[in-house]
Design an enzyme around this catalytic site. Structure first.
Site, mmCIF file in Angstrom:
data_model
loop_
_atom_site.group_PDB
_atom_site.id
_atom_site.type_symbol
_atom_site.label_atom_id
_atom_site.label_comp_id
_atom_site.label_asym_id
_atom_site.label_seq_id
_atom_site.Cartn_x
_atom_site.Cartn_y
_atom_site.Cartn_z
ATOM 1 N N GLU A 53 0.811 -1.218 0.000
ATOM 2 C CA GLU A 53 0.000 0.000 0.000
ATOM 3 C C GLU A 53 0.846 1.270 0.000
ATOM 4 O O GLU A 53 0.404 2.311 -0.481
ATOM 5 C CB GLU A 53 -0.965 -0.001 1.193
ATOM 6 C CG GLU A 53 -2.105 -1.019 1.058
ATOM 7 C CD GLU A 53 -1.748 -2.413 1.544
ATOM 8 O OE1 GLU A 53 -0.551 -2.643 1.861
ATOM 9 O OE2 GLU A 53 -2.640 -3.272 1.594
ATOM 10 N N PHE A 115 -11.642 -7.137 13.982
ATOM 11 C CA PHE A 115 -10.602 -7.663 13.097
ATOM 12 C C PHE A 115 -10.205 -6.609 12.064
ATOM 13 O O PHE A 115 -11.041 -6.012 11.418
ATOM 14 C CB PHE A 115 -11.109 -8.923 12.383
ATOM 15 C CG PHE A 115 -10.107 -9.466 11.413
ATOM 16 C CD1 PHE A 115 -8.869 -9.916 11.852
ATOM 17 C CD2 PHE A 115 -10.382 -9.506 10.054
ATOM 18 C CE1 PHE A 115 -7.931 -10.407 10.956
ATOM 19 C CE2 PHE A 115 -9.454 -9.997 9.155
ATOM 20 C CZ PHE A 115 -8.219 -10.454 9.604
ATOM 21 N N GLN A 116 -8.931 -6.391 11.933
ATOM 22 C CA GLN A 116 -8.361 -5.409 11.003
ATOM 23 C C GLN A 116 -8.928 -4.003 11.204
ATOM 24 O O GLN A 116 -9.107 -3.258 10.249
ATOM 25 C CB GLN A 116 -8.526 -5.858 9.552
ATOM 26 C CG GLN A 116 -7.708 -7.117 9.289
ATOM 27 C CD GLN A 116 -7.426 -7.364 7.818
ATOM 28 O OE1 GLN A 116 -8.246 -7.069 6.973
ATOM 29 N NE2 GLN A 116 -6.264 -7.925 7.539
ATOM 30 N N LYS A 165 -17.570 -0.661 6.181
ATOM 31 C CA LYS A 165 -18.087 -1.612 5.202
ATOM 32 C C LYS A 165 -19.606 -1.551 5.073
ATOM 33 O O LYS A 165 -20.145 -1.712 3.979
ATOM 34 C CB LYS A 165 -17.635 -3.026 5.599
ATOM 35 C CG LYS A 165 -17.802 -4.024 4.476
ATOM 36 C CD LYS A 165 -17.080 -5.331 4.779
ATOM 37 C CE LYS A 165 -17.233 -6.290 3.607
ATOM 38 N NZ LYS A 165 -16.571 -7.582 3.884
ATOM 39 N N MET A 484 24.655 8.404 1.475
ATOM 40 C CA MET A 484 24.382 9.664 2.172
ATOM 41 C C MET A 484 24.682 9.515 3.665
ATOM 42 O O MET A 484 25.227 10.420 4.304
ATOM 43 C CB MET A 484 22.932 10.074 1.936
ATOM 44 C CG MET A 484 22.563 11.422 2.471
ATOM 45 S SD MET A 484 23.545 12.743 1.770
ATOM 46 C CE MET A 484 22.649 13.152 0.293
HETATM 47 C C1 LIG Z 1 18.713 14.050 1.028
HETATM 48 C C2 LIG Z 1 17.991 15.335 0.746
HETATM 49 C C3 LIG Z 1 18.702 16.484 0.497
HETATM 50 C C4 LIG Z 1 18.064 17.670 0.172
HETATM 51 N N1 LIG Z 1 18.805 18.752 -0.183
HETATM 52 C C5 LIG Z 1 18.188 19.837 -0.687
HETATM 53 C C6 LIG Z 1 18.920 20.930 -1.232
HETATM 54 O O1 LIG Z 1 20.145 20.920 -1.265
HETATM 55 N N2 LIG Z 1 18.242 21.970 -1.747
HETATM 56 C C7 LIG Z 1 16.868 22.004 -1.758
HETATM 57 O O2 LIG Z 1 16.295 22.959 -2.270
HETATM 58 N N3 LIG Z 1 16.159 21.019 -1.217
HETATM 59 C C8 LIG Z 1 16.771 19.927 -0.712
HETATM 60 N N4 LIG Z 1 16.014 18.892 -0.215
HETATM 61 C C9 LIG Z 1 14.546 19.030 -0.208
HETATM 62 C C10 LIG Z 1 14.059 19.784 1.020
HETATM 63 O O3 LIG Z 1 14.016 18.901 2.118
HETATM 64 C C11 LIG Z 1 12.642 20.370 0.773
HETATM 65 O O4 LIG Z 1 11.770 19.355 0.378
HETATM 66 C C12 LIG Z 1 12.623 21.413 -0.311
HETATM 67 O O5 LIG Z 1 13.692 22.316 -0.166
HETATM 68 C C13 LIG Z 1 11.311 22.179 -0.272
HETATM 69 O O6 LIG Z 1 11.075 22.761 -1.501
HETATM 70 P P1 LIG Z 1 10.197 24.057 -1.661
HETATM 71 O O7 LIG Z 1 10.687 25.140 -0.788
HETATM 72 O O8 LIG Z 1 10.117 24.308 -3.111
HETATM 73 O O9 LIG Z 1 8.781 23.700 -1.042
HETATM 74 P P2 LIG Z 1 7.656 22.628 -1.337
HETATM 75 O O10 LIG Z 1 7.751 21.564 -0.322
HETATM 76 O O11 LIG Z 1 7.574 22.232 -2.752
HETATM 77 O O12 LIG Z 1 6.418 23.512 -0.914
HETATM 78 C C14 LIG Z 1 5.765 24.332 -1.803
HETATM 79 C C15 LIG Z 1 5.520 25.716 -1.221
HETATM 80 O O13 LIG Z 1 4.776 26.430 -2.199
HETATM 81 C C16 LIG Z 1 3.495 26.767 -1.700
HETATM 82 N N5 LIG Z 1 2.519 26.572 -2.759
HETATM 83 C C17 LIG Z 1 1.851 25.448 -3.089
HETATM 84 N N6 LIG Z 1 1.004 25.677 -4.105
HETATM 85 C C18 LIG Z 1 1.149 26.972 -4.439
HETATM 86 C C19 LIG Z 1 0.555 27.805 -5.418
HETATM 87 N N7 LIG Z 1 -0.383 27.341 -6.265
HETATM 88 N N8 LIG Z 1 0.936 29.099 -5.468
HETATM 89 C C20 LIG Z 1 1.864 29.595 -4.595
HETATM 90 N N9 LIG Z 1 2.455 28.847 -3.653
HETATM 91 C C21 LIG Z 1 2.107 27.550 -3.580
HETATM 92 C C22 LIG Z 1 3.272 25.902 -0.506
HETATM 93 O O14 LIG Z 1 2.396 26.522 0.407
HETATM 94 C C23 LIG Z 1 4.686 25.709 0.047
HETATM 95 O O15 LIG Z 1 5.042 26.779 0.876
HETATM 96 C C24 LIG Z 1 16.646 17.711 0.146
HETATM 97 C C25 LIG Z 1 15.931 16.563 0.437
HETATM 98 C C26 LIG Z 1 16.573 15.375 0.720
HETATM 99 C C27 LIG Z 1 15.767 14.146 0.972
HETATM 100 C C1 LIG Z 2 12.754 5.147 4.783
HETATM 101 C C2 LIG Z 2 14.056 5.788 5.092
HETATM 102 N N1 LIG Z 2 14.887 5.252 6.006
HETATM 103 C C3 LIG Z 2 16.077 5.822 6.268
HETATM 104 C C4 LIG Z 2 16.446 6.977 5.642
HETATM 105 C C5 LIG Z 2 17.792 7.644 5.976
HETATM 106 N N2 LIG Z 2 18.648 7.642 4.777
HETATM 107 C C6 LIG Z 2 18.783 8.730 3.987
HETATM 108 S S1 LIG Z 2 19.729 8.460 2.651
HETATM 109 C C7 LIG Z 2 20.038 6.878 3.139
HETATM 110 C C8 LIG Z 2 20.920 5.987 2.330
HETATM 111 C C9 LIG Z 2 20.425 5.700 0.965
HETATM 112 O O1 LIG Z 2 21.252 4.756 0.368
HETATM 113 P P1 LIG Z 2 21.172 4.471 -1.161
HETATM 114 O O2 LIG Z 2 19.783 4.239 -1.586
HETATM 115 O O3 LIG Z 2 22.138 3.381 -1.505
HETATM 116 O O4 LIG Z 2 21.616 5.851 -1.811
HETATM 117 P P2 LIG Z 2 23.060 6.546 -1.861
HETATM 118 O O5 LIG Z 2 23.075 7.591 -0.819
HETATM 119 O O6 LIG Z 2 24.081 5.494 -1.635
HETATM 120 O O7 LIG Z 2 23.112 7.107 -3.234
HETATM 121 C C10 LIG Z 2 19.384 6.589 4.332
HETATM 122 C C11 LIG Z 2 19.461 5.299 5.037
HETATM 123 C C12 LIG Z 2 15.545 7.518 4.716
HETATM 124 N N3 LIG Z 2 15.796 8.658 4.067
HETATM 125 N N4 LIG Z 2 14.375 6.898 4.429
#
Ligand SMILES: Cc1cc2nc3c(=O)[nH]c(=O)nc-3n(C[C@H](O)[C@H](O)[C@H](O)COP(=O)(O)OP(=O)(O)OC[C@H]3O[C@@H](n4cnc5c(N)ncnc54)[C@H](O)[C@@H]3O)c2cc1C
Ligand SMILES: Cc1ncc(C[n+]2csc(CCOP(=O)(O)OP(=O)(O)O)c2C)c(N)n1
Ligand SMILES: [Mg+2]
Lengths: 587, 167
Positions: A53, A115-116, A165, A484
Site C-alpha cells: 500500500e 478484526f483489522q 463496510k 548519504m
Molecule cells: C537528502 C535530501 C537532500 C536535500 N537537499 C536539498 C537541497 O540541497 N536543496 C533544496 O532545495 N532542497 C533539498 N532537499 C529538499 C528539502 O528537504 C525540501 O523538500 C525542499 O527544499 C522544499 O522545496 P520548496 O521550498 O520548493 O517547497 P515545497 O515543499 O515544494 O512547498 C511548496 C511551497 O509552495 C506553496 N505553494 C503550493 N502551491 C502553491 C501555489 N499554487 N501558489 C503559490 N504557492 C504555492 C506551498 O504553500 C509551500 O510553501 C533535500 C531533500 C533530501 C531528501
Molecule cells: C525510509 C528511510 N529510512 C532511512 C532513511 C535515511 N537515509 C537517507 S539516505 C540513506 C541511504 C540511501 O542509500 P542508497 O539508496 O544506496 O543511496 P546513496 O546515498 O548510496 O546514493 C538513508 C538510510 C531515509 N531517508 N528513508
C-alpha cells in the site's frame, strides 16, 4: 428526477468518475470488497494492483506530480491503511494532491478492536491535509466530492476518506459535485493588489535581486512556470530553484544558477547569501535551503509569494508577504512591472551578474574525471542525461546521494518531469512513483534513478511493473553503501561507518530476470554508454546496475549548522571546516 | 520580536467529531503551548462550535498558530482577540474548601469579598462558585490554600470582543 438508489460502493465509483478519475492505485482486502466488486462490473475506472500500500500512495503521487491531477488510492482497513501512512506523510510534506480511500470495519464495530480495525482517521490526522470518516451513506457522495476539492485546492495535499463496510453496502442516492463554495475552506488565490504594487516597487529598486522558486510553481501549474520564466527573462534576474522546483525554469536558461541549498551550487548559495532582494515564489525556506538561520541571506529584503499563510514567516522573517496562487500573482506582478516602466538599475545589475559569473567560474560541480578504472556517479548521471535529453524523459528518484547527483546533473527543461521525495526524504519512493508516472504516460521514457539501498525498500513493485508491462527503467548507482549516511559518518562521526555498508546485496541482473525485465551490470566506464543504450532501447522494463565509486561524496555541501558562504566544495574542504557542535545535533 | 506574548484566540469551527482532536493535535504536534482551551456549540442550526484558547509564544509563533489553525479545513474563522481590540474574558471555577472553626469563617468572609457564591455546604465544607478573570480566580484560590483548599475545577477562559461588533 429522483435519484436512483445505488449501493455505497457504486456511489464511490460514480463520484470518482465524476471527479475525472481514470486510474486507481490499490490493494484489496475484506473491508473494501464491495468496492472491488463494483470495480469488477464496470470499465470506466482502471485499477492498478500494486504490491504494497505504500507503493500505491507513491504511485498516485507520481501520477499526480507528472500530470497536475489528483492521484487516487484504494486500500483496505487496518494494515492496508497503516501501510499507506508513509506515502500519505510524503504527499503531505511535498504538497501532492492525493485522495486515499480506506476501508473500515462496519460502523457498529468501530472502537471494538474488531478484526483489522485501526483508528485510521486518528492515525492519519497529522499526516493528511484533511480526513473523513463517513458514517452515513447519505453523506457519502458529498464527502467524496469535498475530498477532491480539498486535495487539489490551495496548497494541495493528501486526503483520506475512511469507509466503513456497512456504508459501502447500504443503499443511498448519488449527488453530483456541486458548484457551490465550500462552507469553510476557501484558500485565497487572488493576491492583494497593494502587495503586488509593493513587490513591483521593491523589484524596481533592487540592485542584487534573486528569484528563489520552489515546488509551489509546479503546484500552480505549467502556465505559472511559463510566467515565471518570462518574468525572470524579462527582468534579467538570476534565479535559483529548490529541489522541488526543478523544471519550473528551464535548466538551460542562462539565468538559472542551479539548485540552492545543502547540495546546491556555489553560485546559487553565494547569490542567496549576498543578494539585496530575495524573491521567493512557492518555496518554503526549508532548513535544507536556509542553512544556519541567523546567517541566512543577511543583507536582503525578502518577498514571499505563497498560497499558504502558514508558510510565511515560519522559519525566516520576510519583509513582504503576498498570499495567493503563484500563477495569478506572477501575472499581476508582470502587469504591475510593465505599468511602472521604471528603468532598472542597469549598472548595478551588470555588477551583480559579474559577481555571479565569478562564482560560476568555480565550477563547483566539478569532479575527478581522471580515473579510468571506476565509474564516477556524477559521470553516470551525465551520460544518462546525454542519452535521453531528446527523449522528454520523466525522472523519479529514491533518496540519498544519487538523488542529489540526479538533481545536480540531470537538466530539467519543463515542470512535471521530476518526481522526488523532498520533504520526507522517503527511501523507496522512486520505483512506485515511476509506476504511477508510466501509467499516466504510457509511451514516455520513465527512469527511476536509484541507490542500491533505497531500491530494496519497495522492490516488490517490480511485480506491478511486470503485470502491466510498464517499460520503467531503473538506473541504480550502486556504491554498496547508504552513501548519504556514509557521507555524514565521514563528516561527523570520524569515519565510523556504523551499519551503512550493505552486505549481501542481491544480484540485480538476476532480480530483473526474475521479474521479466532486462538486466545488466556495468562497472567499466567504457561500457557505460552501451549499457545505457541497451536500457533505453529495451522495449520492456530494465534495470541497469551501475557499480560506482563507493567512496565518492556529494559536493558542494553546506554542513548542518553552517551558512551559505561556509560551503564545502570538495573533499579537501572537509578537514578544513569541521562541523560545529550545534550543527551536530541537526538532522 | 522575541518576547513571549500571551494571546486569547477565538476559533469558530464546524461542530464535527474529531475537530477538538485536530486542534489539540496541532498544538501538541507542533509544540505550541496551551494555557487553556474551552469549546462548546454556539450555533445549533449551523452546527458551529466556538473554541476559546489562551496560548503564549513569540510574535512569530503566535502568527504561526493562527495560520495553522486557519488552514484546518473545518475552521471558519480565527480571531486574535488580544490583537483585535478590547475584549472581555471570564473564567469560572468551582472551589471546594474543608475546615471547621476560624478558617471556615475566614473562607466565607473572603468569598464574600471576592463575590464567590456558596453552592454547596456541609458542616465541614463549602463549594464556592466564582467567575472572573483568571488572575482573580488565582488570587482567591491562593487565599483558600491555607484555609483547607481541597480541590478546584476550572472552565478555562471564554472571551468575547467588546462593543456591538460580531465575529
Ligand atoms: C537528502 C535530501 C537532500 C536535500 N537537499 C536539498 C537541497 O540541497 N536543496 C533544496 O532545495 N532542497 C533539498 N532537499 C529538499 C528539502 O528537504 C525540501 O523538500 C525542499 O527544499 C522544499 O522545496 P520548496 O521550498 O520548493 O517547497 P515545497 O515543499 O515544494 O512547498 C511548496 C511551497 O509552495 C506553496 N505553494 C503550493 N502551491 C502553491 C501555489 N499554487 N501558489 C503559490 N504557492 C504555492 C506551498 O504553500 C509551500 O510553501 C533535500 C531533500 C533530501 C531528501
Ligand atoms: C525510509 C528511510 N529510512 C532511512 C532513511 C535515511 N537515509 C537517507 S539516505 C540513506 C541511504 C540511501 O542509500 P542508497 O539508496 O544506496 O543511496 P546513496 O546515498 O548510496 O546514493 C538513508 C538510510 C531515509 N531517508 N528513508
Ligand atoms: Mg548506495
Amino acid at each position: 428526477m429522483p435519484a436512483e438508489a445505488m449501493s455505497g460502493a457504486e456511489i464511490v465509483l460514480k463520484a470518482l468518475v465524476d471527479q475525472g478519475v481514470e486510474v486507481i492505485f490499490g490493494y484489496p482486502g475484506g473491508a473494501v470488497l464491495p468496492i472491488y466488486d463494483a470495480l469488477f462490473k464496470q470499465n470506466a475506472l482502471r485499477h492498478i494492483l500494486v504490491r504494497h500500500e505504500q507503493g500505491a500512495v507513491h504511485a498516485a503521487e507520481g501520477y499526480a506530480r507528472s500530470t497536475g491531477r489528483v492521484g487516487t488510492v484504494l486500500v483496505t482497513s487496518g494494515p492496508g491503511a497503516t501501510n499507506a501512512v508513509t506515502g500519505l506523510t510524503d504527499a503531505l510534506m511535498d504538497s501532492v494532491p492525493v485522495v486515499c480511500l480506506t476501508g473500515q470495519v462496519p460502523t457498529h464495530l468501530i472502537g471494538n478492536d474488531a478484526f483489522q480495525e485501526a483508528d485510521t482517521t486518528g492515525i492519519t490526522r497529522p499526516c493528511t491535509k484533511h480526513n473523513y470518516l463517513v458514517r452515513d451513506v447519505r453523506d457519502l457522495a458529498r464527502v467524496l466530492h469535498e475530498a477532491f476539492y480539498v486535495a487539489k485546492s490551495g496548497r494541495p495535499g493528501p486526503v483520506v476518506v475512511d469507509l466503513p463496510k456497512d456504508v459501502l453496502f447500504a443503499s443511498g442516492s448519488y449527488s453530483p459535485p456541486s458548484a457551490g463554495q465550500h462552507k469553510s475552506y476557501r484558500p485565497q488565490l487572488d493576491p492583494d493588489p497593494d502587495k503586488i504594487a509593493e513587490a513591483a516597487a521593491l523589484i524596481g529598486s533592487a540592485k542584487r535581486p534573486l528569484f528563489y522558486g520552489g515546488g509551489g510553481l509546479v503546484n500552480s501549474g505549467a502556465e505559472a512556470c511559463a510566467r515565471f520564466t518570462e518574468l525572470v527573462r524579462g527582468l534579467d534576474i538570476p534565479c535559483t530553484l529548490t529541489l522541488m522546483g526543478l523544471g519550473a525554469l528551464p535548466a538551460s536558461d542562462p539565468h538559472f544558477l542551479g539548485m540552492v541549498g545543502m547540495h546546491g551550487t556555489y553560485e546559487a548559495n553565494m547569490a542567496m547569501h549576498d543578494c539585496d532582494l530575495l524573491i521567493a515564489v512557492g518555496s518554503r525556506f526549508d532548513d535544507r535551503v536556509t542553512g544556519r538561520l541567523n546567517a541566512f541571506s543577511p543583507h536582503s529584503k525578502k518577498i514571499h509569494f505563497d498560497i499558504d499563510p502558514s508558510s510565511i514567516n515560519k522559519n525566516v522573517h520576510v519583509d513582504l508577504a503576498v498570499v495567493g496562487d503563484a500563477g495569478v500573482a506572477l501575472a499581476k506582478l508582470g502587469d504591475a512591472l510593465r505599468a511602472a516602466e521604471r528603468p532598472l538599475d542597469g549598472g548595478a545589475r551588470e555588477e551583480w551578474w559579474r559577481r555571479i559569473d565569478e562564482w560560476r567560474r568555480r565550477d563547483c560541480l566539478r569532479y575527478d574525471k581522471s580515473r579510468r578504472d571506476v565509474i564516477k556517479p556524477q559521470y553516470a548521471i551525465e551520460r544518462l542525461y546525454a542519452a535521453c535529453r531528446e527523449r522528454d524523459a520523466y525522472i523519479t528518484t529514491e533518496v540519498g546521494q544519487h538523488q542529489m547527483w540526479a538533481a545536480q546533473f540531470f537538466k530539467f527543461e519543463k515542470p512535471y518531469h521530476w518526481m522526488t521525495s523532498g520533504g520526507l526524504g522517503t527511501m523507496g519512493y522512486g520505483l512506485p512513483a515511476a509506476v504511477g508516472v508510466q501509467v499516466a504516460h504510457p509511451e514516455a521514457l520513465v527512469i527511476d534513478i536509484a541507490g542500491e539501498a533505497s531500491i530494496l525498500m519497495n522492490i516488490q513493485e517490480l511485480s506491478t511493473v511486470a503485470q502491466y508491462r510498464l517499460p520503467v527503467k531503473v538506473f541504480i548507482l550502486n556504491n554498496q553503501y547508504m552513501g548519504m549516511v556514509r557521507q555524514w559518518q565521514e563528516l561527523l562521526h570520524g569515519g565510523r561507518y556504523s551499519e551503512s555498508y550493505t552486505a549481501a546485496l542481491p544480484d540485480f541482473v538476476k532480480l530483473a530476470d526474475a521479474f521479466g525485465a532486462f538486466g545488466r551490470r556495468v562497472s567499466d566506464p567504457a561500457d557505460l554508454d552501451a549499457a545505457i543504450g541497451e536500457m533505453l532501447a529495451a522495449p520492456r522494463a530494465a534495470i541497469v546496475d551501475v557499480a560506482v565509486d563507493p567512496t565518492e561524496n556529494c559536493f558542494p555541501m553546506i554542513p548542518s549548522g553552517a551558512a551559505h558562504n561556509e560551503m564545502l566544495l570538495g573533499p579537501q574542504d572537509e578537514a578544513k571546516k569541521p562541523v560545529s557542535e550545534e550543527g551536530m545535533v541537526l538532522v | 520580536m522575541n518576547g513571549i506574548e500571551r494571546h486569547t484566540i477565538a476559533v469558530l469551527v464546524d461542530n464535527e467529531p474529531g475537530i477538538l482532536a485536530r486542534v489539540v493535535g496541532l498544538f501538541s504536534g507542533r509544540g505550541y503551548n496551551i494555557e487553556s482551551l474551552t469549546v462548546a456549540e454556539v450555533d445549533r442550526v449551523g452546527h458551529l462550535s466556538r473554541i476559546s484558547l489562551v496560548t503564549s509564544g513569540t510574535r512569530m509563533v503566535i502568527e504561526q498558530i493562527k495560520a495553522q489553525l486557519d488552514r484546518l479545513v473545518p475552521v471558519h474563522k480565527v480571531h486574535d482577540l488580544t490583537d483585535e481590540g478590547p475584549f472581555v474574558e471570564r473564567e469560572m471555577a468551582l472551589i471546594k474548601v474543608a475546615g471547621r472553626g476560624e478558617s471556615r469563617i475566614e473562607s466565607l468572609r473572603l468569598a464574600d469579598i471576592f463575590r464567590a457564591r456558596v453552592i454547596d455546604s456541609t458542616n465541614e465544607s463549602f463549594v464556592f462558585e466564582m467567575t472572573g478573570s483568571s488572575d482573580k480566580l488565582n488570587a482567591f484560590i491562593a487565599l483558600m490554600e491555607p484555609l483547607g483548599l481541597v480541590e478546584v475545577s476550572r472552565t478555562g477562559v471564554v472571551a468575547i470582543s467588546r462593543g456591538p461588533g460580531r465575529f
